[in-house]
Design an enzyme around this catalytic site. Sequence first.
Site, mmCIF file in Angstrom:
data_model
loop_
_atom_site.group_PDB
_atom_site.id
_atom_site.type_symbol
_atom_site.label_atom_id
_atom_site.label_comp_id
_atom_site.label_asym_id
_atom_site.label_seq_id
_atom_site.Cartn_x
_atom_site.Cartn_y
_atom_site.Cartn_z
ATOM 1 C CB ILE A 137 -0.978 -0.006 1.204
ATOM 2 C CG1 ILE A 137 -1.980 1.148 1.104
ATOM 3 C CG2 ILE A 137 -0.237 -0.026 2.522
ATOM 4 C CD1 ILE A 137 -3.163 1.027 2.041
ATOM 5 C CB CYS A 138 0.972 4.151 0.790
ATOM 6 S SG CYS A 138 1.069 5.940 0.929
ATOM 7 C CG HIS A 139 5.326 6.348 -0.501
ATOM 8 N ND1 HIS A 139 4.228 6.972 0.059
ATOM 9 C CD2 HIS A 139 5.962 7.287 -1.233
ATOM 10 C CE1 HIS A 139 4.209 8.237 -0.320
ATOM 11 N NE2 HIS A 139 5.247 8.457 -1.114
ATOM 12 C CD1 TRP A 197 2.499 9.634 -2.867
ATOM 13 C CD2 TRP A 197 0.647 9.312 -1.662
ATOM 14 N NE1 TRP A 197 2.127 10.853 -2.344
ATOM 15 C CE2 TRP A 197 0.983 10.671 -1.593
ATOM 16 C CE3 TRP A 197 -0.490 8.868 -0.978
ATOM 17 C CZ2 TRP A 197 0.246 11.605 -0.878
ATOM 18 C CZ3 TRP A 197 -1.226 9.791 -0.261
ATOM 19 C CH2 TRP A 197 -0.871 11.139 -0.218
ATOM 20 C CB SER A 228 -4.604 0.073 -1.520
ATOM 21 O OG SER A 228 -5.674 -0.816 -1.740
#
Length: 174
Positions: free
Chosen positions: A107-109, A128, A156
């Site tokens: 998720i994200c980074h 991200w 995500s």
Amino acid sequence: MRKKIAFLVAAEGIERVELTEPWRALKDAGHDPVLLSPGTGEVQTFDHLTPSVKFPVDRPVADASVDDFDALVLPGGVANPDALRQDEESVTFVHDFVGSGKPVAAICHAPWTLVEADVLRGKTVTSWPSLQTDLRNAGATWVDQEVVTDGNLIFSRNPDDLPAFTKTLLAAIG
């Protein structure tokens, strides 16, 4: 059936909610999350750029085997995956985990670590938004969706996507 789920994080820079929300959901579903890190002791989470709670490391990644786990979760935070991608044992563990066919959720980074593991060629991913160029340069197709699944990989974009991320992770591990 109880499953053992690895969470791999660096010593600091972990986005707290991206660690604690999936962890809690897995525990509530009767699974056993295990915190791995390149070092021992504790890891420092953050609420964006503000230091938050520390968590004890269960096992150094050097002492872990892909065979010990049913899935891998890679929480984000900017500094966390940037540090992991510089740790050879972490990168090898992630590379081998993806190759095992078992679920890997980032998720994200966190996809930065997957870039370093060179496992994204031909995959459709999300993250991200600032990682788009890095992911495309690694051979992936970046899309702006709350959750993306490609083979055994789950992605995500950010903490707002945690409900969909967690639901997809739980479905993938059964």
